[in-house]
Write a protein that holds these residues in place. Structure first.
Motif, mmCIF file in Angstrom:
data_model
loop_
_atom_site.group_PDB
_atom_site.id
_atom_site.type_symbol
_atom_site.label_atom_id
_atom_site.label_comp_id
_atom_site.label_asym_id
_atom_site.label_seq_id
_atom_site.Cartn_x
_atom_site.Cartn_y
_atom_site.Cartn_z
ATOM 1 N N THR A 142 0.896 -1.120 -0.205
ATOM 2 C CA THR A 142 0.161 -0.129 0.035
ATOM 3 C C THR A 142 0.893 1.260 -0.015
ATOM 4 O O THR A 142 0.500 2.272 -0.585
ATOM 5 N N ARG A 143 1.993 1.199 0.598
ATOM 6 C CA ARG A 143 3.004 2.327 0.441
ATOM 7 C C ARG A 143 3.366 2.621 -0.908
ATOM 8 O O ARG A 143 3.429 3.735 -1.480
ATOM 9 N N LEU A 144 3.652 1.572 -1.802
ATOM 10 C CA LEU A 144 4.411 1.751 -2.910
ATOM 11 C C LEU A 144 3.101 1.936 -4.278
ATOM 12 O O LEU A 144 3.602 2.687 -5.096
ATOM 13 N N ASN A 145 2.155 1.208 -3.829
ATOM 14 C CA ASN A 145 0.974 1.662 -4.673
ATOM 15 C C ASN A 145 -0.315 1.532 -4.170
ATOM 16 O O ASN A 145 -0.942 0.579 -3.768
ATOM 17 N N LYS A 146 -0.944 2.757 -4.224
ATOM 18 C CA LYS A 146 -2.125 3.279 -3.165
ATOM 19 C C LYS A 146 -3.087 2.590 -3.856
ATOM 20 O O LYS A 146 -4.397 2.602 -3.421
ATOM 21 N N GLU A 147 -3.243 2.396 -5.220
ATOM 22 C CA GLU A 147 -4.243 1.940 -6.134
ATOM 23 C C GLU A 147 -4.568 0.235 -6.071
ATOM 24 O O GLU A 147 -5.786 -0.266 -6.142
ATOM 25 N N LEU A 148 -3.621 -0.279 -5.102
ATOM 26 C CA LEU A 148 -3.968 -1.866 -5.303
ATOM 27 C C LEU A 148 -5.072 -1.972 -4.243
ATOM 28 O O LEU A 148 -5.075 -1.443 -3.156
ATOM 29 N N LYS A 149 -5.707 -3.150 -4.648
ATOM 30 C CA LYS A 149 -6.855 -3.683 -3.846
ATOM 31 C C LYS A 149 -6.402 -4.815 -3.036
ATOM 32 O O LYS A 149 -6.206 -6.089 -3.644
ATOM 33 N N VAL A 150 -6.139 -4.568 -1.841
ATOM 34 C CA VAL A 150 -5.364 -5.932 -0.967
ATOM 35 C C VAL A 150 -6.265 -6.307 0.170
ATOM 36 O O VAL A 150 -7.050 -5.445 0.988
ATOM 37 N N ALA A 151 -6.690 -7.557 0.156
ATOM 38 C CA ALA A 151 -7.238 -8.237 1.426
ATOM 39 C C ALA A 151 -6.400 -9.231 2.392
ATOM 40 O O ALA A 151 -5.409 -9.695 1.686
ATOM 41 N N VAL A 152 -6.640 -9.188 3.831
ATOM 42 C CA VAL A 152 -5.866 -9.953 4.360
ATOM 43 C C VAL A 152 -6.762 -10.915 5.221
ATOM 44 O O VAL A 152 -7.799 -10.513 5.676
ATOM 45 N N PHE A 153 -6.459 -12.226 5.061
ATOM 46 C CA PHE A 153 -7.470 -13.174 5.869
ATOM 47 C C PHE A 153 -6.474 -13.762 6.996
ATOM 48 O O PHE A 153 -5.608 -14.235 6.691
ATOM 49 N N GLU A 154 -7.330 -13.659 8.153
ATOM 50 C CA GLU A 154 -6.645 -14.114 9.441
ATOM 51 C C GLU A 154 -7.452 -15.074 10.184
ATOM 52 O O GLU A 154 -8.687 -14.754 10.403
ATOM 53 N N ALA A 155 -7.168 -16.343 10.381
ATOM 54 C CA ALA A 155 -7.990 -17.362 11.451
ATOM 55 C C ALA A 155 -8.208 -16.712 12.875
ATOM 56 O O ALA A 155 -9.294 -16.910 13.451
ATOM 57 N N GLY A 156 -7.437 -15.999 13.276
ATOM 58 C CA GLY A 156 -7.451 -15.394 14.744
ATOM 59 C C GLY A 156 -8.121 -14.100 14.874
ATOM 60 O O GLY A 156 -8.929 -13.543 13.783
ATOM 61 N N HIS A 157 -8.139 -13.289 15.878
ATOM 62 C CA HIS A 157 -9.018 -12.322 16.081
ATOM 63 C C HIS A 157 -8.176 -10.785 15.723
ATOM 64 O O HIS A 157 -7.071 -10.953 15.753
ATOM 65 N N PRO A 158 -8.779 -9.740 15.659
ATOM 66 C CA PRO A 158 -8.366 -8.530 15.791
ATOM 67 C C PRO A 158 -7.521 -8.349 17.226
ATOM 68 O O PRO A 158 -7.567 -8.992 17.989
ATOM 69 N N LEU A 159 -6.352 -7.432 17.123
ATOM 70 C CA LEU A 159 -5.423 -7.341 18.083
ATOM 71 C C LEU A 159 -6.121 -6.963 19.438
ATOM 72 O O LEU A 159 -5.880 -7.533 20.331
ATOM 73 N N ASN A 160 -7.209 -6.148 19.369
ATOM 74 C CA ASN A 160 -7.906 -5.704 20.538
ATOM 75 C C ASN A 160 -8.867 -6.699 21.287
ATOM 76 O O ASN A 160 -9.454 -6.846 22.388
ATOM 77 N N LYS A 161 -8.760 -7.815 20.361
ATOM 78 C CA LYS A 161 -9.831 -9.078 20.901
ATOM 79 C C LYS A 161 -8.966 -10.241 21.252
ATOM 80 O O LYS A 161 -9.608 -11.399 21.643
ATOM 81 N N ARG A 162 -7.709 -10.045 21.307
ATOM 82 C CA ARG A 162 -6.660 -11.178 21.639
ATOM 83 C C ARG A 162 -6.703 -11.176 23.056
ATOM 84 O O ARG A 162 -5.464 -10.599 23.550
ATOM 85 N N LYS A 163 -7.136 -11.970 23.742
ATOM 86 C CA LYS A 163 -7.096 -12.085 25.209
ATOM 87 C C LYS A 163 -7.070 -13.608 25.785
ATOM 88 O O LYS A 163 -8.107 -14.322 25.438
ATOM 89 N N CYS A 164 -6.050 -13.761 26.379
ATOM 90 C CA CYS A 164 -5.906 -15.248 26.768
ATOM 91 C C CYS A 164 -6.730 -15.408 28.046
ATOM 92 O O CYS A 164 -6.538 -14.555 29.038
ATOM 93 N N PRO A 165 -7.653 -16.265 28.443
ATOM 94 C CA PRO A 165 -8.543 -16.416 29.365
ATOM 95 C C PRO A 165 -7.795 -16.948 30.656
ATOM 96 O O PRO A 165 -8.277 -16.574 31.728
ATOM 97 N N ILE A 166 -6.322 -17.237 30.526
ATOM 98 C CA ILE A 166 -5.595 -17.602 31.805
ATOM 99 C C ILE A 166 -5.401 -16.398 32.662
ATOM 100 O O ILE A 166 -4.707 -15.357 32.249
ATOM 101 N N ASP A 167 -5.865 -16.361 33.743
ATOM 102 C CA ASP A 167 -5.697 -15.153 34.647
ATOM 103 C C ASP A 167 -5.033 -15.536 35.785
ATOM 104 O O ASP A 167 -4.949 -14.681 36.579
ATOM 105 N N GLY A 168 -4.683 -16.950 36.072
ATOM 106 C CA GLY A 168 -4.035 -17.403 37.149
ATOM 107 C C GLY A 168 -4.991 -17.447 38.434
ATOM 108 O O GLY A 168 -4.691 -18.022 39.531
ATOM 109 N N ASP A 169 -6.058 -16.988 38.448
ATOM 110 C CA ASP A 169 -7.267 -17.257 39.436
ATOM 111 C C ASP A 169 -8.229 -18.123 39.023
ATOM 112 O O ASP A 169 -8.304 -19.228 39.481
ATOM 113 N N LYS A 170 -9.266 -17.694 38.365
ATOM 114 C CA LYS A 170 -10.262 -18.413 37.726
ATOM 115 C C LYS A 170 -9.795 -19.384 36.990
ATOM 116 O O LYS A 170 -10.393 -20.634 36.861
ATOM 117 N N VAL A 171 -9.266 -18.984 35.898
ATOM 118 C CA VAL A 171 -8.455 -19.912 34.936
ATOM 119 C C VAL A 171 -7.064 -20.136 35.208
ATOM 120 O O VAL A 171 -6.208 -19.148 34.645
#
Length: 455
Positions: free
Chosen positions: A22-51
């Protein structure tokens, strides 16, 4: 549903591919496919207390999602050709280093400014290691820390999401060759593109093998690294970590001639669980923020195993050892070094009485029932060798967590452009078996993006 470029995987390789495209060619139509979550939803449930231990989430937030497995690592970017992969064999040593330095500049621009760049060049520890039959590898190391690394990824995503279409929680089922490009098949539909970049990381090794088999892309058997994570008081390695931060030290065992190496050193860090294909292994994190630091330092000791004919499933071998650990300990096993040497299992009371307080809630046990004798003998030899340059390493209360396994993808046959036998189908990052680090994977993404734009 048609794109110029589709990137499979939002780890470092995918992120830097998207950035450079996207830096070199702003006209390119680019898609990214990811099996996992967005960064803000990446939360490991292990808290050392309940889990307290891994519950086997459908998508492991530590291993998958925006940022890949490196998102919650301690953010070490090793600028070197001495370790971290063999990218230089494809694009040349000079270009590989230039690309790694370019990635470092981007990280600094997006939140990493002020972090320290360490170097082994001219270090007195190189001499000290050689005098004790140990070998310190050369590298410049940028340490972002888990916290600053997260900030850099946040800032990169904030810019990329305006230019790139992201599909999170969208595993790709298969990749098909089509007229004039490729079809990327997902559960909800099929997407087409002219060029396709596959960057699925270590956690995507099984998927990568399946794709290579379906498309008849040649691969070569790779290796698997098996060992333990060592945890000890930070003071023991302070003289090394204060100057070098990350010290990659290699030792050749007297008994078998095997090479044992230190890996992923985390000064004042914490030991963590890692879920790879449903198998619980161990890893380590560290932070730049002093408020988040601990009294301990941890690092891995790994023995690399290369297999020859007729056996080809190196990852399967590593998985079987990790599953045995999971069977005996319900996850990760922890053992005092003194207990291991005395031939007895560690118990909860012995761990509690230890002068080294564990940072991970693991099951006390006996690693000799899990690790093959040859590997365990090599690790013990290495601990005694390290004790010569860092007295206290071989103390009875040094903790060993097992197992740590580094799975590598079968090395995929690609050109100097990292292009497969199919024009426009690129395979990069740790999923290619060529890179084994954040810096090399990121550099491979930049390299491929520039080739696509040039063409």
């Amino acid at each position: 549903m048609n794109y110029d470029v589709i990137i499979i995987g939002a780890g470092p390789g995918g992120i830097f591919s998207a950035y450079e495209l996207t830096r070199l060619n702003k006209e390119l139509k680019v898609a990214v496919f990811e099996a996992g979550h967005p960064l803000n939803k990446r939360k490991c449930p292990i808290d050392g207390d309940k889990v307290k231990s891994c519950i086997g989430c459908k998508s492991c937030s530590i291993m998958s999602g925006f940022g890949g497995a490196g998102a919650f690592s301690d953010g070490k970017y090793n600028i070197t050709n001495d370790f971290g992969g063999t990218l230089y064999e494809y694009i040349g040593k000079r270009q590989a280093l230039e690309l790694m330095k370019y990635v470092d500049e981007i990280n600094m621009r997006y939140g990493g400014e002020g972090t320290k760049l360490y170097s082994t060049s001219g270090s007195k520890f190189k001499t000290l290691c050689i005098q004790n039959d140990l070998h310190l590898l050369d590298a410049s190391v940028r340490h972002l820390g888990t916290d600053i690394n997260y900030v850099v990824l946040e800032n990169l995503y904030a810019e990329l999401k305006q230019k790139v279409t992201f599909f999170f929680d969208t595993p790709v089922q298969s990749v098909r060759v089509a007229d004039g490009g490729y079809e990327v098949v997902c559960k909800d539909g099929t997407y087409t593109c002219t060029d396709c970049i596959i960057s699925v990381g270590r956690s995507g090794s099984k998927w990568m093998e399946k794709v290579c088999k379906e498309l008849q892309i040649p691969t070569e058997s790779s290796r698997v690294d098996i060992g333990v994570r060592v945890e000890l008081p930070a003071a023991v390695f302070a003289h090394l970590t204060d100057e070098l931060y990350e010290s990659k030290i290699v030792y050749r065992t007297e008994k078998y001639g095997d090479k044992v190496r230190t890996f992923c050193m985390n000064p004042k860090g914490a030991v963590v669980n890692e879920n790879t294909n449903g198998i619980i292994t161990v890893n380590g994190h560290s932070y730049e923020d002093p408020a988040k630091q601990t009294e301990n330092t941890n690092f891995a000791l790994l023995v690399a195993k290369h297999f020859s004919e007729p056996f080809k499933d190196s990852n399967g071998y590593g998985e079987s050892i990790a599953r045995l650990s999971n069977m005996l300990g319900g996850g990760v096993i922890v053992q005092r070094f003194g207990d291991l040497i005395q031939g007895r299992r560690s118990t909860a009371s012995r761990i509690q009485e230890s002068f080294t307080t564990p940072t991970l809630n693991a099951t006390p046990g006996d690693l000799s029932l899990v690790l093959p004798k040859r590997i365990l003998d090599g690790i013990i030899e290495m601990i005694y060798a390290l004790d010569k340059i860092a007295p206290g390493t071989a103390n009875d209360d040094t903790l060993l967590y097992g197992v740590e396994v580094k799975f590598y993808n079968m090395e995929v046959e690609v050109s100097d452009k990292l292009e497969s036998r199919y024009p426009g189908l690129y395979i990069i990052g740790d999923g290619s078996g060529i890179t084994h680090s954040l810096s090399h994977a990121s550099a491979s993404g930049v390299h491929v993006a520039r080739n696509i734009v040039k063409q």
